[in-house]
Design a protein around this motif. Structure first.
Motif, short mmCIF file in Angstrom:
data_model
loop_
_atom_site.label_atom_id
_atom_site.label_comp_id
_atom_site.label_asym_id
_atom_site.label_seq_id
_atom_site.Cartn_x
_atom_site.Cartn_y
_atom_site.Cartn_z
N GLY A 184 0.92 -1.08 0.02
CA GLY A 184 -0.03 -0.12 0.02
C GLY A 184 1.08 1.54 -0.02
N ALA A 185 2.60 1.35 0.25
CA ALA A 185 3.18 2.13 -0.12
C ALA A 185 2.70 3.03 -1.35
N ARG A 186 2.94 4.55 -1.49
CA ARG A 186 2.65 5.36 -2.92
C ARG A 186 4.52 5.53 -3.53
N LEU A 187 4.60 4.39 -4.45
CA LEU A 187 5.01 4.49 -5.29
C LEU A 187 5.68 5.49 -6.99
N TRP A 188 6.94 6.12 -6.78
CA TRP A 188 6.85 6.45 -8.29
C TRP A 188 7.65 5.92 -9.31
N LEU A 189 7.72 6.37 -10.43
CA LEU A 189 8.73 5.81 -11.71
C LEU A 189 9.78 6.51 -11.79
N THR A 190 11.57 6.68 -11.74
CA THR A 190 12.32 7.46 -11.65
C THR A 190 12.35 7.80 -13.52
N LYS A 191 13.41 8.32 -13.66
CA LYS A 191 12.83 8.22 -15.48
C LYS A 191 14.32 7.36 -15.96
N ASP A 192 14.25 6.11 -14.80
CA ASP A 192 15.16 5.61 -15.56
C ASP A 192 14.83 4.61 -15.29
N GLY A 193 13.49 4.16 -15.26
CA GLY A 193 12.55 3.04 -15.00
C GLY A 193 12.49 2.20 -14.37
N LYS A 194 12.44 3.52 -13.04
CA LYS A 194 13.16 2.19 -11.55
C LYS A 194 11.85 2.73 -10.48
N LEU A 195 11.05 1.89 -10.29
CA LEU A 195 10.35 2.30 -9.15
C LEU A 195 10.80 3.06 -7.46
N THR A 196 10.32 3.65 -6.94
CA THR A 196 11.28 3.95 -5.62
C THR A 196 9.94 5.25 -5.15
N SER A 197 10.30 4.82 -4.07
CA SER A 197 9.56 5.27 -2.78
C SER A 197 9.58 6.83 -2.27
N SER A 198 10.15 7.85 -3.05
CA SER A 198 10.33 8.70 -2.72
C SER A 198 9.73 9.69 -4.51
N GLN A 199 8.97 10.64 -4.22
CA GLN A 199 8.38 11.22 -4.98
C GLN A 199 9.80 12.18 -5.80
N LYS A 200 10.79 12.33 -5.30
CA LYS A 200 10.89 13.87 -6.02
C LYS A 200 12.71 12.98 -5.62
N ASP A 201 13.33 13.10 -7.04
CA ASP A 201 14.59 12.18 -7.01
C ASP A 201 15.88 12.89 -8.04
N GLY A 202 16.64 14.00 -6.86
CA GLY A 202 17.33 14.47 -7.03
C GLY A 202 16.79 16.37 -7.33
N THR A 203 16.37 16.46 -8.11
CA THR A 203 15.63 18.01 -8.71
C THR A 203 14.00 17.53 -8.73
N ASP A 204 14.06 16.64 -9.96
CA ASP A 204 12.84 16.43 -10.09
C ASP A 204 12.46 15.16 -9.86
N ASP A 205 10.93 15.48 -10.22
CA ASP A 205 10.07 14.84 -9.66
C ASP A 205 9.55 13.29 -10.49
N ASN A 206 9.74 12.57 -9.99
CA ASN A 206 9.30 11.49 -10.72
C ASN A 206 7.67 11.76 -11.09
N ALA A 207 7.47 10.49 -11.94
CA ALA A 207 6.34 10.40 -12.29
C ALA A 207 5.20 9.55 -11.34
N LEU A 208 3.51 9.76 -10.85
CA LEU A 208 2.98 8.77 -9.94
C LEU A 208 2.57 7.05 -11.15
N ALA A 209 3.25 6.45 -9.89
CA ALA A 209 3.38 4.97 -10.83
C ALA A 209 2.09 4.22 -9.56
#
Length: 113
Positions: A68-93
Motif C-alpha cells: 500500500g505504500a505510494r510509489l513513483w517511477l524514476t526517469k530511468d524506469g525504476k520504482l521508488t518510494s521517493s516523490q523526488k529524484d534529486g531535483t526532478d519530480d518522479n511520475a506517479l506509478a
C-alpha cells in the motif's frame, strides 16, 4: 450510462515520439503518471498503454516498502518510494502490491492507486 462517459480508462492510446522502440511491458511516463506498453511500439508509431493492473518492475536498490505504500517511477524506469529524484519530480506509478526487502531487484505496483 452517463452521457459524459468516455471510456473505462484501462488503456490509453499513445504515440511513441521518443527516439527508441518501446517494448511490451516497459513503463512509459505520460505527464505525471505512467502506463505499461501493451505491445512493442516502434519509433513514431501509435500504440496502447495499460493504465490499470499489477506489474512487476525494477526498483531502486536498498528500498523497503510495505503493502500500500505510494510509489513513483524514476526517469530511468525504476520504482521508488521517493516523490523526488534529486531535483526532478518522479511520475506517479501507484501503490506497492506486496512488501519488498532492500535486496529485492523488483517490486509489484498497482498502477494508478
Amino acid at each position: 450510462m452517463a452521457k459524459n462517459y468516455y471510456q473505462d480508462g484501462n488503456t490509453m492510446d499513445w504515440h511513441n515520439g521518443t527516439a527508441k522502440v518501446v517494448l511490451s511491458g516497459q513503463p512509459v511516463i505520460v505527464g505525471a503518471i505512467i502506463g505499461i506498453a501493451q505491445h512493442d511500439v516502434a519509433v513514431d508509431a501509435d500504440g496502447e498503454l495499460m493504465m490499470t493492473g499489477v506489474f512487476v518492475l525494477p526498483k531502486v536498490a536498498g528500498e523497503t516498502w510495505q503493502r500500500g505504500a505510494r510509489l513513483w517511477l524514476t526517469k530511468d524506469g525504476k520504482l521508488t518510494s521517493s516523490q523526488k529524484d534529486g531535483t526532478d519530480d518522479n511520475a506517479l506509478a501507484g501503490t506497492a502490491w506486496i512488501t519488498t526487502n532492500p535486496n529485492d531487484a523488483e517490486g509489484r505496483v498497482r498502477l494508478g492507486f
